[in-house]
Design a protein around this motif. Structure first.
Motif, PDB file in Angstrom:
ATOM      1  N   THR A  36      15.974  24.889  17.547  1.00 54.94           N
ATOM      2  CA  THR A  36      16.837  25.233  16.411  1.00 54.94           C
ATOM      3  C   THR A  36      16.436  26.566  15.799  1.00 54.94           C
ATOM      4  O   THR A  36      17.294  27.347  15.375  1.00 54.94           O
ATOM      5  CB  THR A  36      16.761  24.123  15.355  1.00 54.94           C
ATOM      6  N   GLU A  37      15.135  26.835  15.751  1.00 54.91           N
ATOM      7  CA  GLU A  37      14.687  28.126  15.217  1.00 54.91           C
ATOM      8  C   GLU A  37      15.125  29.275  16.128  1.00 54.91           C
ATOM      9  O   GLU A  37      15.528  30.346  15.655  1.00 54.91           O
ATOM     10  CB  GLU A  37      13.167  28.114  15.075  1.00 54.91           C
ATOM     11  N   ALA A  38      15.050  29.083  17.442  1.00 53.70           N
ATOM     12  CA  ALA A  38      15.482  30.130  18.364  1.00 53.70           C
ATOM     13  C   ALA A  38      16.976  30.409  18.225  1.00 53.70           C
ATOM     14  O   ALA A  38      17.420  31.556  18.289  1.00 53.70           O
ATOM     15  CB  ALA A  38      15.149  29.716  19.798  1.00 53.70           C
ATOM     16  N   VAL A  39      17.758  29.332  18.009  1.00 60.24           N
ATOM     17  CA  VAL A  39      19.197  29.518  17.824  1.00 60.24           C
ATOM     18  C   VAL A  39      19.478  30.318  16.570  1.00 60.24           C
ATOM     19  O   VAL A  39      20.310  31.237  16.550  1.00 60.24           O
ATOM     20  CB  VAL A  39      19.903  28.155  17.781  1.00 60.24           C
ATOM     21  N   VAL A  40      18.756  29.997  15.471  1.00 58.96           N
ATOM     22  CA  VAL A  40      18.955  30.729  14.216  1.00 58.96           C
ATOM     23  C   VAL A  40      18.570  32.195  14.373  1.00 58.96           C
ATOM     24  O   VAL A  40      19.272  33.113  13.918  1.00 58.96           O
ATOM     25  CB  VAL A  40      18.165  30.057  13.082  1.00 58.96           C
ATOM     26  N   LEU A  41      17.443  32.462  15.034  1.00 55.50           N
ATOM     27  CA  LEU A  41      17.008  33.847  15.230  1.00 55.50           C
ATOM     28  C   LEU A  41      17.985  34.616  16.135  1.00 55.50           C
ATOM     29  O   LEU A  41      18.278  35.792  15.895  1.00 55.50           O
ATOM     30  CB  LEU A  41      15.608  33.863  15.837  1.00 55.50           C
ATOM     31  N   ALA A  42      18.489  33.943  17.177  1.00 50.90           N
ATOM     32  CA  ALA A  42      19.452  34.607  18.054  1.00 50.90           C
ATOM     33  C   ALA A  42      20.735  34.941  17.304  1.00 50.90           C
ATOM     34  O   ALA A  42      21.302  36.027  17.459  1.00 50.90           O
ATOM     35  CB  ALA A  42      19.754  33.716  19.263  1.00 50.90           C
ATOM     36  N   ALA A  43      21.196  34.001  16.460  1.00 54.41           N
ATOM     37  CA  ALA A  43      22.398  34.278  15.671  1.00 54.41           C
ATOM     38  C   ALA A  43      22.167  35.438  14.714  1.00 54.41           C
ATOM     39  O   ALA A  43      23.030  36.304  14.533  1.00 54.41           O
ATOM     40  CB  ALA A  43      22.822  33.017  14.908  1.00 54.41           C
ATOM     41  N   GLY A  44      20.977  35.451  14.079  1.00 51.58           N
ATOM     42  CA  GLY A  44      20.674  36.573  13.180  1.00 51.58           C
ATOM     43  C   GLY A  44      20.610  37.889  13.918  1.00 51.58           C
ATOM     44  O   GLY A  44      21.056  38.928  13.411  1.00 51.58           O
ATOM     45  N   LEU A  45      20.040  37.867  15.152  1.00 47.14           N
ATOM     46  CA  LEU A  45      19.990  39.102  15.946  1.00 47.14           C
ATOM     47  C   LEU A  45      21.392  39.581  16.305  1.00 47.14           C
ATOM     48  O   LEU A  45      21.680  40.787  16.258  1.00 47.14           O
ATOM     49  CB  LEU A  45      19.171  38.866  17.211  1.00 47.14           C
ATOM     50  N   VAL A  46      22.294  38.651  16.669  1.00 47.96           N
ATOM     51  CA  VAL A  46      23.672  39.032  16.996  1.00 47.96           C
ATOM     52  C   VAL A  46      24.356  39.649  15.783  1.00 47.96           C
ATOM     53  O   VAL A  46      25.034  40.684  15.881  1.00 47.96           O
ATOM     54  CB  VAL A  46      24.447  37.807  17.508  1.00 47.96           C
ATOM     55  N   VAL A  47      24.166  39.003  14.616  1.00 49.17           N
ATOM     56  CA  VAL A  47      24.763  39.563  13.398  1.00 49.17           C
ATOM     57  C   VAL A  47      24.218  40.954  13.123  1.00 49.17           C
ATOM     58  O   VAL A  47      24.949  41.874  12.731  1.00 49.17           O
ATOM     59  CB  VAL A  47      24.511  38.617  12.213  1.00 49.17           C
ATOM     60  N   LEU A  48      22.906  41.148  13.316  1.00 40.78           N
ATOM     61  CA  LEU A  48      22.277  42.447  13.076  1.00 40.78           C
ATOM     62  C   LEU A  48      22.840  43.503  14.017  1.00 40.78           C
ATOM     63  O   LEU A  48      23.159  44.628  13.603  1.00 40.78           O
ATOM     64  CB  LEU A  48      20.767  42.321  13.254  1.00 40.78           C
ATOM     65  N   LEU A  49      22.984  43.156  15.295  1.00 45.10           N
ATOM     66  CA  LEU A  49      23.513  44.121  16.258  1.00 45.10           C
ATOM     67  C   LEU A  49      24.972  44.460  15.971  1.00 45.10           C
ATOM     68  O   LEU A  49      25.392  45.624  16.080  1.00 45.10           O
ATOM     69  CB  LEU A  49      23.376  43.559  17.672  1.00 45.10           C
ATOM     70  N   VAL A  50      25.781  43.450  15.621  1.00 42.40           N
ATOM     71  CA  VAL A  50      27.184  43.709  15.308  1.00 42.40           C
ATOM     72  C   VAL A  50      27.313  44.609  14.091  1.00 42.40           C
ATOM     73  O   VAL A  50      28.102  45.568  14.063  1.00 42.40           O
ATOM     74  CB  VAL A  50      27.933  42.381  15.094  1.00 42.40           C
ATOM     75  N   ALA A  51      26.514  44.308  13.051  1.00 42.00           N
ATOM     76  CA  ALA A  51      26.551  45.145  11.844  1.00 42.00           C
ATOM     77  C   ALA A  51      26.117  46.575  12.156  1.00 42.00           C
ATOM     78  O   ALA A  51      26.713  47.550  11.676  1.00 42.00           O
ATOM     79  CB  ALA A  51      25.659  44.538  10.760  1.00 42.00           C
ATOM     80  N   ASN A  52      25.085  46.713  12.999  1.00 39.04           N
ATOM     81  CA  ASN A  52      24.616  48.047  13.361  1.00 39.04           C
ATOM     82  C   ASN A  52      25.681  48.798  14.158  1.00 39.04           C
ATOM     83  O   ASN A  52      25.901  50.002  13.961  1.00 39.04           O
ATOM     84  CB  ASN A  52      23.327  47.927  14.173  1.00 39.04           C
ATOM     85  N   ALA A  53      26.384  48.098  15.078  1.00 40.23           N
ATOM     86  CA  ALA A  53      27.442  48.738  15.861  1.00 40.23           C
ATOM     87  C   ALA A  53      28.594  49.195  14.965  1.00 40.23           C
ATOM     88  O   ALA A  53      29.139  50.289  15.148  1.00 40.23           O
ATOM     89  CB  ALA A  53      27.951  47.771  16.932  1.00 40.23           C
TER      90      ALA A  53
END
Length: 318
Positions: A36-53
């Protein structure tokens, strides 16, 4: 603000927001990490990359517009400049690009003007030589043939008459070429009669050219009249050679702040091919008088050439 600091600060905002969310949020990371922690971190990373793009796309969008304009710009078709506002490297780059286009178009118009002036001078010289040298020589040959035909016996007289007729046709062709090279009627009688003579010249068994020229045209410079005449001549030449048209028409009318020349035919229309030397030559001429040339399919089929030449407004007395 420079492009570097804009991108840096926008990325910093995203990273700070992610760090604060990680510090203040209830989520923690175990060792080893749970699913569950890996899923949360992966989702946060996706949000971070999308926001950066999204941040980079917004910040670099003016550069993309500039690149598209660079790839599609045509100095023979002046268009609107790129809009810009504010300060920074991108704004300065767009302003420099617009200034460069202004200089290139001005230099292109000046060099084209010199080239076309030299071309017109060479046409006048060739036309004069055709008229004076070749024309007079063929006229002398016709007179000699006539004398020979009058003295020749009957079997040979018919052949001499055929040669005489061929020579006369060649002389007429030479004179027609000389008139196209140097439109003396334009210099002597003006644009209106020159266009009427042009319509008569192109009218033949396979093509009928009509003209409609308004009488209240504003005063035009010799350069403007020459551009209008040459564009009409090139348009009718293309119609006669390539369009397979039966009818064509020339319209010259006055607009509020311009003069419009319209040449239209009922031929096979504009083909999906690159523009030839004739059309590019017309576009180069229009640059000399700051005019606009538009080629499009005619409403009823065929091709329509529309040339709009701006003219200064006449001051009306108070």
């Amino acid at each position: 603000m420079s492009l570097f600091w804009r991108v840096f600060l926008l990325n910093a905002v995203v990273l700070v927001a992610a760090t604060v969310a990680l510090l203040l949020g209830p989520v923690t990371v175990s060792t080893p990490a749970l699913l569950t922690e890996a899923v949360v971190l992966a989702a946060g990373l996706v949000v971070l990359l999308v926001a950066n793009a999204l941040v980079l796309r917004v910040g670099l969008a003016p550069l993309a517009r500039l690149a598209r304009t660079m790839n599609t710009i045509d100095l023979l078709r002046p268009g609107p400049r790129l809009a810009f506002a504010g300060h920074g490297e991108i704004t300065a780059l767009i302003a420099a690009f617009n200034d460069m286009l202004d200089r290139l178009e001005a230099e292109r118009a000046a060099s084209t003007g010199r080239a076309l002036s030299a071309q017109e001078a060479e046409r006048r010289r060739i036309s004069q030589e055709l008229h004076d040298e070749v024309g007079q020589t063929l006229t002398a040959v016709l007179l000699e043939l006539k004398g020979l035909a009058d003295r020749a016996p009957e079997p040979l007289r018919g052949e001499l008459h055929e040669v005489q007729e061929t020579t006369r046709n060649s002389l007429d062709e030479i004179r027609r070429i000389a008139r196209r090279l140097r439109p003396g009627v334009l210099e002597e009688l003006g644009l209106t009669k020159a266009l009427r003579a042009l319509a008569t010249e192109f009218t033949g068994p396979s093509l009928t050219v009509r003209h409609r020229i308004e009488p209240d045209l504003p005063p035009l410079t010799h350069e403007t009249e020459l551009v209008l005449y040459r564009v009409a001549q090139e348009s009718l030449t293309n119609t006669a050679r390539h369009a397979h048209a039966r009818r064509a028409e020339i319209h010259l009318r006055r607009l509020p702040v311009a003069v419009e020349l319209l040449v239209r035919d009922d031929g096979r229309g504009i083909q999906q091919t690159s523009e030839g030397a004739g059309i590019r030559g017309m576009r180069e001429r229009t640059l000399l008088v700051n005019a606009n040339l538009d080629l499009r399919p005619a409403p009823s089929g065929g091709t329509e050439v529309r040339l709009t030449v701006p003219v200064p407004e006449r001051n009306t007395p108070a």
